[in-house]
Design a protein around this motif. Sequence first.
Motif, PDB file in Angstrom:
ATOM      1  N   ASP A 196     -11.545  85.788  40.665  1.00  0.00           N
ATOM      2  CA  ASP A 196     -12.537  86.802  40.285  1.00  0.00           C
ATOM      3  C   ASP A 196     -13.635  86.182  39.426  1.00  0.00           C
ATOM      4  O   ASP A 196     -14.823  86.445  39.626  1.00  0.00           O
ATOM      5  N   ALA A 197     -13.231  85.368  38.444  1.00  0.00           N
ATOM      6  CA  ALA A 197     -14.219  84.741  37.551  1.00  0.00           C
ATOM      7  C   ALA A 197     -15.147  83.816  38.335  1.00  0.00           C
ATOM      8  O   ALA A 197     -16.363  83.800  38.108  1.00  0.00           O
ATOM      9  N   LEU A 198     -14.586  83.047  39.275  1.00  0.00           N
ATOM     10  CA  LEU A 198     -15.406  82.134  40.070  1.00  0.00           C
ATOM     11  C   LEU A 198     -16.388  82.894  40.959  1.00  0.00           C
ATOM     12  O   LEU A 198     -17.533  82.467  41.143  1.00  0.00           O
ATOM     13  N   ILE A 199     -15.947  84.023  41.513  1.00  0.00           N
ATOM     14  CA  ILE A 199     -16.836  84.819  42.363  1.00  0.00           C
ATOM     15  C   ILE A 199     -17.934  85.470  41.527  1.00  0.00           C
ATOM     16  O   ILE A 199     -19.114  85.462  41.897  1.00  0.00           O
ATOM     17  N   GLU A 200     -17.561  86.034  40.375  1.00  0.00           N
ATOM     18  CA  GLU A 200     -18.541  86.722  39.538  1.00  0.00           C
ATOM     19  C   GLU A 200     -19.609  85.776  39.006  1.00  0.00           C
ATOM     20  O   GLU A 200     -20.769  86.148  38.864  1.00  0.00           O
ATOM     21  N   ILE A 201     -19.227  84.548  38.733  1.00  0.00           N
ATOM     22  CA  ILE A 201     -20.193  83.601  38.192  1.00  0.00           C
ATOM     23  C   ILE A 201     -21.024  82.953  39.290  1.00  0.00           C
ATOM     24  O   ILE A 201     -22.021  82.277  39.033  1.00  0.00           O
ATOM     25  N   GLY A 202     -20.624  83.164  40.559  1.00  0.00           N
ATOM     26  CA  GLY A 202     -21.406  82.659  41.686  1.00  0.00           C
ATOM     27  C   GLY A 202     -20.965  81.312  42.206  1.00  0.00           C
ATOM     28  O   GLY A 202     -21.629  80.718  43.050  1.00  0.00           O
ATOM     29  N   THR A 203     -19.814  80.803  41.755  1.00  0.00           N
ATOM     30  CA  THR A 203     -19.352  79.485  42.189  1.00  0.00           C
ATOM     31  C   THR A 203     -18.560  79.545  43.489  1.00  0.00           C
ATOM     32  O   THR A 203     -18.599  78.610  44.283  1.00  0.00           O
ATOM     33  N   LEU A 204     -17.845  80.630  43.711  1.00  0.00           N
ATOM     34  CA  LEU A 204     -17.026  80.790  44.910  1.00  0.00           C
ATOM     35  C   LEU A 204     -17.618  81.889  45.787  1.00  0.00           C
ATOM     36  O   LEU A 204     -17.950  82.971  45.293  1.00  0.00           O
ATOM     37  N   SER A 205     -17.765  81.602  47.067  1.00  0.00           N
ATOM     38  CA  SER A 205     -18.304  82.603  47.996  1.00  0.00           C
ATOM     39  C   SER A 205     -17.350  83.789  48.097  1.00  0.00           C
ATOM     40  O   SER A 205     -16.136  83.608  48.235  1.00  0.00           O
ATOM     41  N   PRO A 206     -17.871  85.021  48.065  1.00  0.00           N
ATOM     42  CA  PRO A 206     -16.999  86.195  48.223  1.00  0.00           C
ATOM     43  C   PRO A 206     -16.311  86.234  49.585  1.00  0.00           C
ATOM     44  O   PRO A 206     -15.299  86.913  49.746  1.00  0.00           O
ATOM     45  N   ASP A 207     -16.861  85.512  50.576  1.00  0.00           N
ATOM     46  CA  ASP A 207     -16.274  85.500  51.917  1.00  0.00           C
ATOM     47  C   ASP A 207     -15.129  84.505  52.066  1.00  0.00           C
ATOM     48  O   ASP A 207     -14.507  84.440  53.123  1.00  0.00           O
ATOM     49  N   ALA A 208     -14.870  83.714  51.034  1.00  0.00           N
ATOM     50  CA  ALA A 208     -13.813  82.706  51.126  1.00  0.00           C
ATOM     51  C   ALA A 208     -12.451  83.374  51.295  1.00  0.00           C
ATOM     52  O   ALA A 208     -12.213  84.481  50.805  1.00  0.00           O
ATOM     53  N   ASP A 209     -11.567  82.700  51.986  1.00  0.00           N
ATOM     54  CA  ASP A 209     -10.208  83.185  52.208  1.00  0.00           C
ATOM     55  C   ASP A 209      -9.438  83.115  50.881  1.00  0.00           C
ATOM     56  O   ASP A 209      -9.095  82.038  50.399  1.00  0.00           O
ATOM     57  N   ARG A 210      -9.165  84.283  50.284  1.00  0.00           N
ATOM     58  CA  ARG A 210      -8.526  84.289  48.963  1.00  0.00           C
ATOM     59  C   ARG A 210      -7.119  83.703  48.997  1.00  0.00           C
ATOM     60  O   ARG A 210      -6.660  83.102  48.021  1.00  0.00           O
ATOM     61  N   GLY A 211      -6.418  83.888  50.113  1.00  0.00           N
ATOM     62  CA  GLY A 211      -5.072  83.326  50.215  1.00  0.00           C
ATOM     63  C   GLY A 211      -5.087  81.810  50.122  1.00  0.00           C
ATOM     64  O   GLY A 211      -4.319  81.197  49.378  1.00  0.00           O
ATOM     65  N   VAL A 212      -6.002  81.195  50.876  1.00  0.00           N
ATOM     66  CA  VAL A 212      -6.112  79.736  50.854  1.00  0.00           C
ATOM     67  C   VAL A 212      -6.594  79.263  49.489  1.00  0.00           C
ATOM     68  O   VAL A 212      -6.076  78.302  48.914  1.00  0.00           O
ATOM     69  N   MET A 213      -7.615  79.940  48.950  1.00  0.00           N
ATOM     70  CA  MET A 213      -8.156  79.540  47.652  1.00  0.00           C
ATOM     71  C   MET A 213      -7.112  79.684  46.542  1.00  0.00           C
ATOM     72  O   MET A 213      -7.090  78.898  45.599  1.00  0.00           O
ATOM     73  N   ALA A 214      -6.249  80.689  46.658  1.00  0.00           N
ATOM     74  CA  ALA A 214      -5.195  80.862  45.660  1.00  0.00           C
ATOM     75  C   ALA A 214      -4.262  79.646  45.659  1.00  0.00           C
ATOM     76  O   ALA A 214      -3.871  79.139  44.600  1.00  0.00           O
ATOM     77  N   GLU A 215      -3.912  79.159  46.852  1.00  0.00           N
ATOM     78  CA  GLU A 215      -3.060  77.967  46.932  1.00  0.00           C
ATOM     79  C   GLU A 215      -3.774  76.741  46.387  1.00  0.00           C
ATOM     80  O   GLU A 215      -3.163  75.891  45.729  1.00  0.00           O
ATOM     81  N   VAL A 216      -5.083  76.639  46.664  1.00  0.00           N
ATOM     82  CA  VAL A 216      -5.860  75.519  46.123  1.00  0.00           C
ATOM     83  C   VAL A 216      -5.806  75.546  44.598  1.00  0.00           C
ATOM     84  O   VAL A 216      -5.612  74.511  43.946  1.00  0.00           O
ATOM     85  N   MET A 217      -5.997  76.721  43.994  1.00  0.00           N
ATOM     86  CA  MET A 217      -5.987  76.840  42.536  1.00  0.00           C
ATOM     87  C   MET A 217      -4.614  76.508  41.953  1.00  0.00           C
ATOM     88  O   MET A 217      -4.512  75.894  40.895  1.00  0.00           O
ATOM     89  N   GLU A 218      -3.560  76.926  42.634  1.00  0.00           N
ATOM     90  CA  GLU A 218      -2.212  76.613  42.147  1.00  0.00           C
ATOM     91  C   GLU A 218      -1.997  75.099  42.097  1.00  0.00           C
ATOM     92  O   GLU A 218      -1.451  74.565  41.125  1.00  0.00           O
ATOM     93  N   ILE A 219      -2.450  74.401  43.143  1.00  0.00           N
ATOM     94  CA  ILE A 219      -2.309  72.947  43.170  1.00  0.00           C
ATOM     95  C   ILE A 219      -3.175  72.306  42.095  1.00  0.00           C
ATOM     96  O   ILE A 219      -2.773  71.350  41.421  1.00  0.00           O
ATOM     97  N   ALA A 220      -4.405  72.840  41.912  1.00  0.00           N
ATOM     98  CA  ALA A 220      -5.311  72.292  40.901  1.00  0.00           C
ATOM     99  C   ALA A 220      -4.717  72.431  39.500  1.00  0.00           C
ATOM    100  O   ALA A 220      -4.781  71.505  38.685  1.00  0.00           O
ATOM    101  N   ILE A 221      -4.107  73.595  39.210  1.00  0.00           N
ATOM    102  CA  ILE A 221      -3.482  73.802  37.899  1.00  0.00           C
ATOM    103  C   ILE A 221      -2.297  72.860  37.722  1.00  0.00           C
ATOM    104  O   ILE A 221      -2.108  72.255  36.667  1.00  0.00           O
TER     105      ILE A 221
END
Length: 565
Positions: free
Chosen positions: A340-365
Amino acid sequence: MLAYARDRHRFLLFGRPRTVDAETHRHRAEVLLESLLTLGPTFIKLGQLLSTRPDVLPPAYLDVLAALQDEVPPADWADAKRVLEEELGPVDERFAEFETEAISGASLGQVYRARVAPEAVGAAETAETGAESGDARADGGASGRGVAGREVAVKIRRPDIEELVAADLRVIKWSLPILLYFVDESRAFSLRNLADEFAKTIREEMDYEREAEMLREIRANFAGDDRFVIPDVIESHSGPRVLTMEYVEGTKINDLEELERKGIDRTLLAENLERAYLQMIMNDGVFHADPHPGNLAVTDDGRIVFYDFGMSGRVDSFTQEKIIEFYVAVANQDIDGILDALIEIGTLSPDADRGVMAEVMEIAIQDARGEDVEQYRVNQIVGQIEDSIYVFPFRLPKNLALVLRVATVVEGVCVTLDPDFDFISVATDYLTEEGYREESVRRYAAETGRQLRETGESLTRIAPKAERALDRLDRDDLYIRIGLEEEENVFDTFAKRLIYGMLLTMSLFSTGVLYALEAPRASIVAAVFSLVVTVLLYRSFREREGIGTQPQFTRQNMRQRRGEE
């Protein structure tokens, strides 16, 4: 550009994408590195900026360009002396000592060691007595008081650099439209912002009066904090093209052997460095934006010294708020909150697949915490991204470009100091100490309470409405009206493709018949018509369109909508 275009379309205008291995990317990056070094100061600065932009270049390029420093020989002393004397007057009168060999040569300027002449300080004080009699500055740098005989670092702008930079910026501006033709929409967005940001940043970096102002402000923000040292500005010996600062000696922050020899705790050093930048970005709103090892040193008692404030920036209140929300979500391992924060600030496209991006963030953390990441998971995520995301989902607004540079470079320095450094743990402690996490919990509780109250009010209205609907259904008196919103002209596009396909089939058939009947001119006309229709049909497929889900709303969007209603 040609190679990159062929990676997207094997035959430039059409064809399947090419698979490029990491070794090819690295070879291209090395060629690019040599080209940037050959092109000179402006392009070296551009390469440094590109090395921190994962939204623009593949990882192999970032690795190669990360080693790019200001590898430009300093200008001849005679030329630098001319600039110095045009700004301050004769060197012998202004300085008691002046070493003519630069201690640091950069693309836009060079730094020399010197000692301020007592006579020069006295003259400066006399000249300013009428306007600032008895005035004392908090930063101790006003008009040179108390600096007589003091050792200083004198930064001099490279002679005639203004004309060279202006010419190079014109080349970049003219080249940009060509490059944008070969990239997708998200990278085009980032490239336009990169070009605008680079032009602004490099002009600001050549303005030494602005640098002095930023240095004084950041110095004041860290006043009283004995973990950091920020040089004092010597105003009596500074101008638009010359900046004289207090000389602070220290060990380069990536000289691990020397730090070990002096018994300095490298883990504590990394923690203090991260905390300094968290304070600058989250609290102060003004930050030092060029934290590579050449601009960071450590004193013998373990304090961090910051050099070169030419590249520095400000963070507006909205961006600060969103960065804090992002870090709080990371600290709480709230993946939805991060997205949500990435979308609101304009860094992540709202059309991005949230499921895939969620896994990306988990790995990044997991990676940021220094934990082992299973390679099969990384490969799986890469495959999902390639299969499900048509456009590159990350982009970088202008107001975040320098912040990302800081985050990337500071991470590299901290990992160099301590390979097992846990960024998230340090950030979490900082957020807790500053009360950001507690404030986030309070806001969440208030929001939850409001939602529960609204839910209770809604429940009292649902029962009678449900009863009326069931009565109408029982009497066969219930009608459902369905409307299809089609904002992107999907059906028009399908109709065009169908017509183009029919025309292409007809024209190809006509070309064959005319050729068989030995009518060369008519067959050439038919062939040209077929080519035109082929191009039109291809262009209709350049941008994917379809009836898919609308962009997902963030919690901020929903709050705004409820406020409007």
